[in-house]
Design a protein around this motif. Sequence first.
Motif, PDB file in Angstrom:
ATOM      1  N   LYS A 252     -28.097 -11.445  -2.025  1.00 50.93           N
ATOM      2  CA  LYS A 252     -27.367 -10.974  -3.215  1.00 50.93           C
ATOM      3  C   LYS A 252     -26.503  -9.757  -2.910  1.00 50.93           C
ATOM      4  O   LYS A 252     -25.398  -9.623  -3.430  1.00 50.93           O
ATOM      5  N   TRP A 253     -27.038  -8.841  -2.093  1.00 54.36           N
ATOM      6  CA  TRP A 253     -26.294  -7.607  -1.804  1.00 54.36           C
ATOM      7  C   TRP A 253     -24.990  -7.933  -1.089  1.00 54.36           C
ATOM      8  O   TRP A 253     -23.966  -7.299  -1.338  1.00 54.36           O
ATOM      9  N   TYR A 254     -25.011  -8.937  -0.199  1.00 60.09           N
ATOM     10  CA  TYR A 254     -23.776  -9.307   0.502  1.00 60.09           C
ATOM     11  C   TYR A 254     -22.803  -9.974  -0.468  1.00 60.09           C
ATOM     12  O   TYR A 254     -21.619  -9.639  -0.498  1.00 60.09           O
ATOM     13  N   ARG A 255     -23.315 -10.904  -1.242  1.00 61.61           N
ATOM     14  CA  ARG A 255     -22.489 -11.635  -2.206  1.00 61.61           C
ATOM     15  C   ARG A 255     -21.726 -10.670  -3.132  1.00 61.61           C
ATOM     16  O   ARG A 255     -20.516 -10.799  -3.322  1.00 61.61           O
ATOM     17  N   ASN A 256     -22.435  -9.701  -3.671  1.00 61.22           N
ATOM     18  CA  ASN A 256     -21.805  -8.761  -4.604  1.00 61.22           C
ATOM     19  C   ASN A 256     -20.761  -7.896  -3.905  1.00 61.22           C
ATOM     20  O   ASN A 256     -19.663  -7.687  -4.422  1.00 61.22           O
ATOM     21  N   TRP A 257     -21.122  -7.404  -2.719  1.00 58.40           N
ATOM     22  CA  TRP A 257     -20.173  -6.591  -1.963  1.00 58.40           C
ATOM     23  C   TRP A 257     -18.938  -7.431  -1.614  1.00 58.40           C
ATOM     24  O   TRP A 257     -17.798  -6.972  -1.759  1.00 58.40           O
ATOM     25  N   ALA A 258     -19.162  -8.675  -1.177  1.00 56.24           N
ATOM     26  CA  ALA A 258     -18.066  -9.524  -0.710  1.00 56.24           C
ATOM     27  C   ALA A 258     -17.066  -9.837  -1.822  1.00 56.24           C
ATOM     28  O   ALA A 258     -15.851  -9.768  -1.612  1.00 56.24           O
ATOM     29  N   VAL A 259     -17.544 -10.138  -3.010  1.00 57.37           N
ATOM     30  CA  VAL A 259     -16.602 -10.447  -4.096  1.00 57.37           C
ATOM     31  C   VAL A 259     -15.826  -9.185  -4.488  1.00 57.37           C
ATOM     32  O   VAL A 259     -14.617  -9.240  -4.727  1.00 57.37           O
ATOM     33  N   ALA A 260     -16.507  -8.046  -4.490  1.00 58.14           N
ATOM     34  CA  ALA A 260     -15.815  -6.785  -4.813  1.00 58.14           C
ATOM     35  C   ALA A 260     -14.735  -6.496  -3.770  1.00 58.14           C
ATOM     36  O   ALA A 260     -13.611  -6.116  -4.105  1.00 58.14           O
ATOM     37  N   GLU A 261     -15.073  -6.693  -2.512  1.00 63.13           N
ATOM     38  CA  GLU A 261     -14.115  -6.417  -1.434  1.00 63.13           C
ATOM     39  C   GLU A 261     -12.946  -7.402  -1.476  1.00 63.13           C
ATOM     40  O   GLU A 261     -11.790  -7.023  -1.265  1.00 63.13           O
ATOM     41  N   LEU A 262     -13.239  -8.648  -1.759  1.00 62.65           N
ATOM     42  CA  LEU A 262     -12.186  -9.667  -1.858  1.00 62.65           C
ATOM     43  C   LEU A 262     -11.219  -9.306  -2.993  1.00 62.65           C
ATOM     44  O   LEU A 262     -10.000  -9.427  -2.852  1.00 62.65           O
ATOM     45  N   LEU A 263     -11.767  -8.839  -4.078  1.00 66.92           N
ATOM     46  CA  LEU A 263     -10.934  -8.441  -5.215  1.00 66.92           C
ATOM     47  C   LEU A 263     -10.114  -7.198  -4.849  1.00 66.92           C
ATOM     48  O   LEU A 263      -8.928  -7.109  -5.165  1.00 66.92           O
ATOM     49  N   ARG A 264     -10.746  -6.253  -4.163  1.00 70.82           N
ATOM     50  CA  ARG A 264     -10.019  -5.048  -3.737  1.00 70.82           C
ATOM     51  C   ARG A 264      -8.856  -5.418  -2.821  1.00 70.82           C
ATOM     52  O   ARG A 264      -7.736  -4.958  -2.986  1.00 70.82           O
ATOM     53  N   GLU A 265      -9.134  -6.297  -1.835  1.00 73.00           N
ATOM     54  CA  GLU A 265      -8.068  -6.721  -0.921  1.00 73.00           C
ATOM     55  C   GLU A 265      -6.936  -7.402  -1.686  1.00 73.00           C
ATOM     56  O   GLU A 265      -5.765  -7.209  -1.389  1.00 73.00           O
ATOM     57  N   THR A 266      -7.310  -8.228  -2.644  1.00 75.31           N
ATOM     58  CA  THR A 266      -6.307  -8.953  -3.426  1.00 75.31           C
ATOM     59  C   THR A 266      -5.408  -7.975  -4.164  1.00 75.31           C
ATOM     60  O   THR A 266      -4.177  -8.060  -4.100  1.00 75.31           O
ATOM     61  N   LEU A 267      -6.018  -7.018  -4.856  1.00 81.15           N
ATOM     62  CA  LEU A 267      -5.244  -6.044  -5.627  1.00 81.15           C
ATOM     63  C   LEU A 267      -4.401  -5.174  -4.694  1.00 81.15           C
ATOM     64  O   LEU A 267      -3.231  -4.894  -4.967  1.00 81.15           O
ATOM     65  N   ALA A 268      -5.007  -4.784  -3.557  1.00 85.53           N
ATOM     66  CA  ALA A 268      -4.285  -3.921  -2.615  1.00 85.53           C
ATOM     67  C   ALA A 268      -3.071  -4.642  -2.031  1.00 85.53           C
ATOM     68  O   ALA A 268      -2.086  -4.015  -1.669  1.00 85.53           O
ATOM     69  N   GLY A 269      -3.143  -5.965  -1.953  1.00 84.49           N
ATOM     70  CA  GLY A 269      -2.054  -6.748  -1.369  1.00 84.49           C
ATOM     71  C   GLY A 269      -0.966  -7.133  -2.366  1.00 84.49           C
ATOM     72  O   GLY A 269      -0.023  -7.834  -2.022  1.00 84.49           O
ATOM     73  N   MET A 270      -1.109  -6.683  -3.599  1.00 85.72           N
ATOM     74  CA  MET A 270      -0.152  -7.110  -4.632  1.00 85.72           C
ATOM     75  C   MET A 270       1.035  -6.171  -4.782  1.00 85.72           C
ATOM     76  O   MET A 270       1.924  -6.410  -5.603  1.00 85.72           O
ATOM     77  N   GLY A 271       1.067  -5.106  -3.983  1.00 86.12           N
ATOM     78  CA  GLY A 271       2.179  -4.154  -4.063  1.00 86.12           C
ATOM     79  C   GLY A 271       2.267  -3.485  -5.424  1.00 86.12           C
ATOM     80  O   GLY A 271       3.363  -3.256  -5.944  1.00 86.12           O
TER      81      GLY A 271
END
Length: 291
Positions: A252-271
């Motif tokens: 669970k700890w990985y799953r939660n971290w991974a979705v948060a990080e994926l969302l962060r990367e997505t937002l960071a890549g949106m300019g």
Amino acid sequence: MGSKKKDSAAGAPLSELLRLPHGAVDMASLDARATPGYPGKGKEDAPVHTAGLGRRLSDLQEMLYAGGRAAPEVSPRVLVVLQGMDTSGKGGVIRHAIGLVDPQGVDLTSFKAPSEEERKHHYLWRIRNALPRPGQIGIFDRSHYEDVLVVRVESLVPEDVWSTRYDEINEFEAGLVAEGYKLVKCMLNVSFGEQKARLAERLADPTKYWKYNPGDVDARKKWPAYMEAYAAALEKCNTEAAPWFVIPSDRKWYRNWAVAELLRETLAGMGLAWPAADFDVAVEKKRVAQS
Ligand code: AMP
Ligand code: MG
């Protein structure tokens, strides 16, 4: 971070590490216990890593929100689609990963079996109605994919109907992307063994009875059919415009971290950028000083 790299993949963005490769999908070969890209040691430091991520995620989300307020017509929108078998942790991800951002910036929809009203319409009708507003992060807890998952496994419509839906979904999603939506499709991959443990946990704890649904065991008995349906949905709807990410979810700890990080990367890549003032800042400073 400061630690030495464990393998060649270390340091690669999570959006690359978790991106489902094109081609045939074999669910059994997707390791639900893996922790690709995790920068720390494990469970013990996951709260610290996830909290650190929360601050950056929160700033980016605020920028997205500000953009939506300033220019709704051109504002990008983010839509996170969460799919996974019962107990895979869609609710846990919403609480622990999405919960890191301001709830005012989140449009959350949980899709259940369609209501009488919903059944009168095309299956994408309720999906379109739930799309996030400008500047919002939309979260779908289950989605239009149920219409090729449970619907296929339970034969809720005939095969000649559900089999046309993959192309239709691809077209629908490509249309959303063309309109400015950024899609993050996450399949929370929990193993058959871990699901059993989580169901048993729910039955061992009266505070978890409410999460237990006897029907989940019936779905569990159809695990191979569900895996076949998931493989088809992942394979056929893994487009350039809207790719699938498979999140190992036995930890669970990985799953939660991974979705948060994926969302962060997505937002960071949106300019994203803070909107410029639509007033004269110097004039307003003077007015405030004089007030
Ligand atoms: P839960 O997410 O545990 O609250 O359960 C929601 C239930 O709604 C699941 O059993 C889903 O399979 C079911 N569901 C969601 N979407 C559909 C759909 N389009 N058709 C039939 N059942 C659905
Ligand atoms: Mg459930």
